[in-house]
Motif scaffolding. Structure first.
Motif, PDB file in Angstrom:
ATOM      1  N   LEU A 141       6.191   9.125  -2.403  1.00  0.00           N
ATOM      2  CA  LEU A 141       6.999   7.845  -3.019  1.00  0.00           C
ATOM      3  C   LEU A 141       7.968   8.163  -3.954  1.00  0.00           C
ATOM      4  O   LEU A 141       7.672   9.052  -4.881  1.00  0.00           O
ATOM      5  CB  LEU A 141       5.584   6.885  -3.480  1.00  0.00           C
ATOM      6  CG  LEU A 141       4.721   6.334  -2.687  1.00  0.00           C
ATOM      7  CD1 LEU A 141       3.552   5.716  -3.468  1.00  0.00           C
ATOM      8  CD2 LEU A 141       5.255   5.606  -1.527  1.00  0.00           C
ATOM      9  N   PHE A 142       8.943   7.685  -3.919  1.00  0.00           N
ATOM     10  CA  PHE A 142      10.288   7.866  -4.915  1.00  0.00           C
ATOM     11  C   PHE A 142      10.612   6.632  -5.206  1.00  0.00           C
ATOM     12  O   PHE A 142      10.847   5.613  -4.309  1.00  0.00           O
ATOM     13  CB  PHE A 142      11.111   8.897  -4.365  1.00  0.00           C
ATOM     14  CG  PHE A 142      11.774   8.502  -3.192  1.00  0.00           C
ATOM     15  CD1 PHE A 142      13.037   7.996  -3.469  1.00  0.00           C
ATOM     16  CD2 PHE A 142      11.301   8.947  -2.092  1.00  0.00           C
ATOM     17  CE1 PHE A 142      13.955   7.571  -2.256  1.00  0.00           C
ATOM     18  CE2 PHE A 142      11.996   8.533  -0.795  1.00  0.00           C
ATOM     19  CZ  PHE A 142      13.358   7.896  -0.939  1.00  0.00           C
ATOM     20  N   GLY A 143      11.244   6.430  -6.477  1.00  0.00           N
ATOM     21  CA  GLY A 143      12.108   5.304  -6.521  1.00  0.00           C
ATOM     22  C   GLY A 143      12.257   5.192  -8.140  1.00  0.00           C
ATOM     23  O   GLY A 143      11.895   6.258  -8.752  1.00  0.00           O
ATOM     24  N   ASP A 144      12.892   4.292  -8.760  1.00  0.00           N
ATOM     25  CA  ASP A 144      13.070   3.989 -10.003  1.00  0.00           C
ATOM     26  C   ASP A 144      12.053   4.015 -10.855  1.00  0.00           C
ATOM     27  O   ASP A 144      10.836   3.640 -10.093  1.00  0.00           O
ATOM     28  CB  ASP A 144      14.071   3.030 -10.354  1.00  0.00           C
ATOM     29  CG  ASP A 144      15.590   2.922  -9.784  1.00  0.00           C
ATOM     30  OD1 ASP A 144      15.941   4.356  -9.571  1.00  0.00           O
ATOM     31  OD2 ASP A 144      16.185   2.079  -9.462  1.00  0.00           O
ATOM     32  N   SER A 145      12.106   4.018 -12.156  1.00  0.00           N
ATOM     33  CA  SER A 145      11.005   3.940 -13.039  1.00  0.00           C
ATOM     34  C   SER A 145      10.281   2.503 -13.084  1.00  0.00           C
ATOM     35  O   SER A 145      11.194   1.638 -12.809  1.00  0.00           O
ATOM     36  CB  SER A 145      11.102   4.334 -14.513  1.00  0.00           C
ATOM     37  OG  SER A 145      10.077   4.040 -15.624  1.00  0.00           O
ATOM     38  N   SER A 146       8.959   2.366 -13.109  1.00  0.00           N
ATOM     39  CA  SER A 146       8.408   0.890 -13.036  1.00  0.00           C
ATOM     40  C   SER A 146       8.286   0.466 -11.887  1.00  0.00           C
ATOM     41  O   SER A 146       8.569  -0.926 -11.689  1.00  0.00           O
ATOM     42  CB  SER A 146       8.859   0.164 -14.473  1.00  0.00           C
ATOM     43  OG  SER A 146       8.861   0.673 -15.479  1.00  0.00           O
ATOM     44  N   THR A 147       8.615   0.788 -10.826  1.00  0.00           N
ATOM     45  CA  THR A 147       8.513   0.392  -9.337  1.00  0.00           C
ATOM     46  C   THR A 147       6.958   0.363  -8.861  1.00  0.00           C
ATOM     47  O   THR A 147       7.065  -0.040  -7.584  1.00  0.00           O
ATOM     48  CB  THR A 147       9.674   0.835  -8.435  1.00  0.00           C
ATOM     49  OG1 THR A 147       9.380   2.112  -8.316  1.00  0.00           O
ATOM     50  CG2 THR A 147      11.091   0.627  -9.011  1.00  0.00           C
ATOM     51  N   GLY A 148       6.169   0.850  -9.312  1.00  0.00           N
ATOM     52  CA  GLY A 148       4.571   0.836  -8.774  1.00  0.00           C
ATOM     53  C   GLY A 148       4.236   1.982  -8.040  1.00  0.00           C
ATOM     54  O   GLY A 148       3.116   2.094  -7.480  1.00  0.00           O
ATOM     55  N   LYS A 149       4.808   3.051  -8.350  1.00  0.00           N
ATOM     56  CA  LYS A 149       4.577   4.358  -7.708  1.00  0.00           C
ATOM     57  C   LYS A 149       3.244   4.863  -8.371  1.00  0.00           C
ATOM     58  O   LYS A 149       2.194   5.361  -7.595  1.00  0.00           O
ATOM     59  CB  LYS A 149       5.739   5.523  -8.053  1.00  0.00           C
ATOM     60  CG  LYS A 149       6.998   5.338  -7.325  1.00  0.00           C
ATOM     61  CD  LYS A 149       7.896   6.371  -7.737  1.00  0.00           C
ATOM     62  CE  LYS A 149       8.313   6.637  -8.958  1.00  0.00           C
ATOM     63  NZ  LYS A 149       8.838   5.630  -9.803  1.00  0.00           N
ATOM     64  N   THR A 150       3.179   4.737  -9.786  1.00  0.00           N
ATOM     65  CA  THR A 150       1.756   5.169 -10.328  1.00  0.00           C
ATOM     66  C   THR A 150       0.692   4.465  -9.769  1.00  0.00           C
ATOM     67  O   THR A 150      -0.329   4.357  -9.824  1.00  0.00           O
ATOM     68  CB  THR A 150       1.981   5.377 -12.095  1.00  0.00           C
ATOM     69  OG1 THR A 150       2.940   6.367 -12.184  1.00  0.00           O
ATOM     70  CG2 THR A 150       0.769   5.686 -12.611  1.00  0.00           C
TER      71      THR A 150
END
Length: 166
Positions: A141-150
């Motif tokens: 999973l990759f993407g900008d910060s605060s997009t729900g990865k964690t």
């Protein structure tokens, strides 16, 4: 916690030599051993003849026969199996959580979120791969910060019950 019973399938190798490693494990777990009796521990432990024989599983997951699934704190299935760790304090393995109903409510919220649903499916797939002779893989999973990865990672880890995995 002091005063509570704990089970641990101790490796027999800890009874070799002076048994310092065994005493260290037991003392770290809160067992109180009178100093004057510490050398008697190996003889005491080896004098007891077990009534039943168990199979020691040294890792979590399916047993060799495939009839039982081993968690760090419980075995699900018909076999007489016990999880055996090198240390009484080994942690970070899959375990049975406290509230399945609460977990199902959380999982239901993932129904219309494809990323969270994927996280649940990926987490469950590892235990099923051996049953279908499948190969493992991975998801990135990759993407900008605060997009729900964690959050997706925490949702996936919730399958295995131990909050330390999250």
């Amino acid at each position: 916690t002091k005063g509570e019973w704990r089970e641990w399938a101790m490796p027999m190798g800890l009874l070799s030599g002076s048994c310092e490693d065994l005493r260290r494990e037991l003392l770290s777990a809160g067992v109180e051993i009178e100093h004057k009796n510490r050398d008697e521990l190996p003889g005491y432990l080896q004098s007891v003849k077990p009534e039943a024989t168990i199979t020691a599983a040294t890792r979590t997951g399916w047993t060799e026969s495939g009839f039982s699934f081993v968690f760090h704190d419980k075995v699900v299935g018909p076999e007489n199996v016990f999880f055996q760790s090198e240390s009484i304090s080994d942690a970070g393995s899959a375990c049975i959580g406290d509230d399945f109903a609460q977990w199902k409510s959380m999982a239901k919220l993932c129904e219309h979120n494809p990323v969270f649903a994927l996280a649940l499916c990926v987490s469950l797939s590892g235990a099923l791969l051996s049953k279908v002779n499948g190969e493992s893989g991975g998801v990135h999973l990759f993407g900008d910060s605060s997009t729900g990865k964690t959050t997706a990672m925490r949702v996936g880890a919730s399958v295995w019950g131990d909050s330390k995995l999250m």
